[in-house]
Design a protein around this motif. Structure first.
Motif, PDB file in Angstrom:
ATOM      1  N   TRP A 132       9.876  -4.352  -5.303  1.00  0.00           N
ATOM      2  CA  TRP A 132       9.857  -4.123  -3.858  1.00  0.00           C
ATOM      3  C   TRP A 132      10.413  -2.740  -3.536  1.00  0.00           C
ATOM      4  CZ3 TRP A 132       7.585  -7.544  -0.529  1.00  0.00           C
ATOM      5  CH2 TRP A 132       7.282  -8.795  -1.042  1.00  0.00           C
ATOM      6  N   LYS A 135      13.124  -1.102   2.408  1.00  0.00           N
ATOM      7  CA  LYS A 135      12.515  -0.979   3.735  1.00  0.00           C
ATOM      8  C   LYS A 135      12.873   0.361   4.376  1.00  0.00           C
ATOM      9  CE  LYS A 135      11.842  -3.618   7.983  1.00  0.00           C
ATOM     10  NZ  LYS A 135      12.225  -4.843   8.758  1.00  0.00           N
ATOM     11  N   GLY A 136      11.839   1.032   4.915  1.00  0.00           N
ATOM     12  CA  GLY A 136      12.039   2.306   5.593  1.00  0.00           C
ATOM     13  C   GLY A 136      11.947   3.519   4.700  1.00  0.00           C
ATOM     14  N   PRO A 139       6.369   5.433   4.813  1.00  0.00           N
ATOM     15  CA  PRO A 139       5.654   4.982   6.012  1.00  0.00           C
ATOM     16  C   PRO A 139       4.723   3.818   5.713  1.00  0.00           C
ATOM     17  CG  PRO A 139       4.766   7.063   5.212  1.00  0.00           C
ATOM     18  CD  PRO A 139       6.007   6.802   4.416  1.00  0.00           C
ATOM     19  N   TYR A 140       4.164   3.272   6.789  1.00  0.00           N
ATOM     20  CA  TYR A 140       3.347   2.065   6.668  1.00  0.00           C
ATOM     21  C   TYR A 140       2.123   2.294   5.785  1.00  0.00           C
ATOM     22  CZ  TYR A 140       0.050  -1.610   7.912  1.00  0.00           C
ATOM     23  OH  TYR A 140      -0.864  -2.636   7.856  1.00  0.00           O
ATOM     24  N   TYR A 141       1.432   3.427   5.976  1.00  0.00           N
ATOM     25  CA  TYR A 141       0.207   3.658   5.193  1.00  0.00           C
ATOM     26  C   TYR A 141       0.518   3.767   3.702  1.00  0.00           C
ATOM     27  CZ  TYR A 141       1.486   8.625   5.009  1.00  0.00           C
ATOM     28  OH  TYR A 141       2.123   9.811   4.780  1.00  0.00           O
ATOM     29  N   GLU A 143       3.035   2.155   2.222  1.00  0.00           N
ATOM     30  CA  GLU A 143       3.275   0.778   1.793  1.00  0.00           C
ATOM     31  C   GLU A 143       1.967   0.054   1.531  1.00  0.00           C
ATOM     32  OE1 GLU A 143       5.652  -1.187   4.685  1.00  0.00           O
ATOM     33  OE2 GLU A 143       7.542  -0.296   3.987  1.00  0.00           O
ATOM     34  N   TRP A 144       0.982   0.300   2.405  1.00  0.00           N
ATOM     35  CA  TRP A 144      -0.308  -0.359   2.244  1.00  0.00           C
ATOM     36  C   TRP A 144      -1.007   0.113   0.973  1.00  0.00           C
ATOM     37  CZ3 TRP A 144      -5.428   1.200   2.005  1.00  0.00           C
ATOM     38  CH2 TRP A 144      -6.373   0.182   2.156  1.00  0.00           C
ATOM     39  N   SER A 147       0.678  -1.353  -2.158  1.00  0.00           N
ATOM     40  CA  SER A 147       0.462  -2.789  -2.343  1.00  0.00           C
ATOM     41  C   SER A 147      -1.010  -3.142  -2.534  1.00  0.00           C
ATOM     42  CB  SER A 147       1.004  -3.554  -1.131  1.00  0.00           C
ATOM     43  OG  SER A 147       0.294  -3.185   0.050  1.00  0.00           O
ATOM     44  N   LEU A 153       2.743  -6.744   1.300  1.00  0.00           N
ATOM     45  CA  LEU A 153       3.059  -5.459   1.911  1.00  0.00           C
ATOM     46  C   LEU A 153       4.540  -5.142   1.717  1.00  0.00           C
ATOM     47  CD1 LEU A 153       1.740  -3.197   3.609  1.00  0.00           C
ATOM     48  CD2 LEU A 153       2.614  -4.361   5.648  1.00  0.00           C
ATOM     49  N   GLY A 154       4.820  -3.912   1.310  1.00  0.00           N
ATOM     50  CA  GLY A 154       6.197  -3.511   1.033  1.00  0.00           C
ATOM     51  C   GLY A 154       6.545  -3.573  -0.442  1.00  0.00           C
TER      52      GLY A 154
END
Length: 211
Positions: A132, A135-136, A139-141, A143-144, A147, A153-154
């Motif tokens: 894992w 967190k933080g 960025p989200y993209y 993480e995507w 995964s 996700l994450g």
């Protein structure tokens, strides 16, 4: 049981080594070991070598014999020559057939043990997280992407981990090749440097006597 992270890394390393060395080179090395270690193959190789030795001996004697002056001897040597040629071709055909089967078997086993196992691991662990990401941190993209395709996700998927291992192996390999090339180049350049010979003035100055 070894960690799946380590297994994936070792697989990427093995695939890189196979691609670097070459499948045909590996098959040739394994074939040499196979013919030397297996008693039946070793015996067949010895028989082939003995036949070649006899063939060269008969051929040399045949070339030195006149077909007109010594026809009986020449005819006998010719029959021996033709018989040995037939035996050599038969043994060569059998050896080539065995080697083709050996190469096919080794190639299949190698593919199953490397790329086949990699594909199986990627399918079997596609929904599991290798580890894992805090967190933080990304960025989200990102993480995507990490995964992708079906890990939570994450987390880092087995596909992303495999790509990362492949990139690391390639970078380390290129670095090692570059270091070795520089070391060899520096050594050869140093060996080519001419030896400095003292000039005539320096030699005379060194031998000058004081009055």
């Amino acid at each position: 049981m070894p960690s799946i992270l380590l297994v994936v890394f070792v697989l990427q390393l093995a695939i890189h080594l196979v691609n670097t060395i070459g499948a045909s080179t590996i098959n040739s090395l394994l074939w040499v070991l196979y013919t030397r270690l297996l008693p039946s193959s070793s015996k067949a190789s010895e028989e082939q070598t003995e036949l070649k030795s006899q063939f060269m001996k008969v051929r040399k004697e045949l070339n030195a014999t006149s077909s007109q002056d010594e026809f009986a001897k020449w005819a006998k040597l010719r029959r021996q020559h033709d018989k040995l040629v037939e035996q050599l071709e038969k043994n060569k055909s059998s050896t080539d057939s065995t080697k083709t089967t050996f190469d096919s078997t080794v190639s299949t086993i190698r593919w199953i043990g490397t790329n086949g196992l990699r594909l199986f691991i990627q399918f079997w662990y596609s929904k599991q997280a290798m580890f894992w990401i805090p967190k933080g941190w990304v960025p989200y993209y990102a993480e995507w992407l990490l995964s992708f395709p079906r890990a939570p996700l994450g987390s880092v998927s087995v596909q992303a981990w495999g790509l990362a291992c492949g990139a690391i192996v390639l970078l380390v390999s290129d670095a090692i090749v570059a270091i070795v090339s520089l070391a060899v180049g520096a050594g050869s350049q140093k060996a080519k440097e001419p030896m400095k010979v003292p000039s005539e003035k320096a030699a005379q100055g060194g031998t000058k006597k004081e009055l």
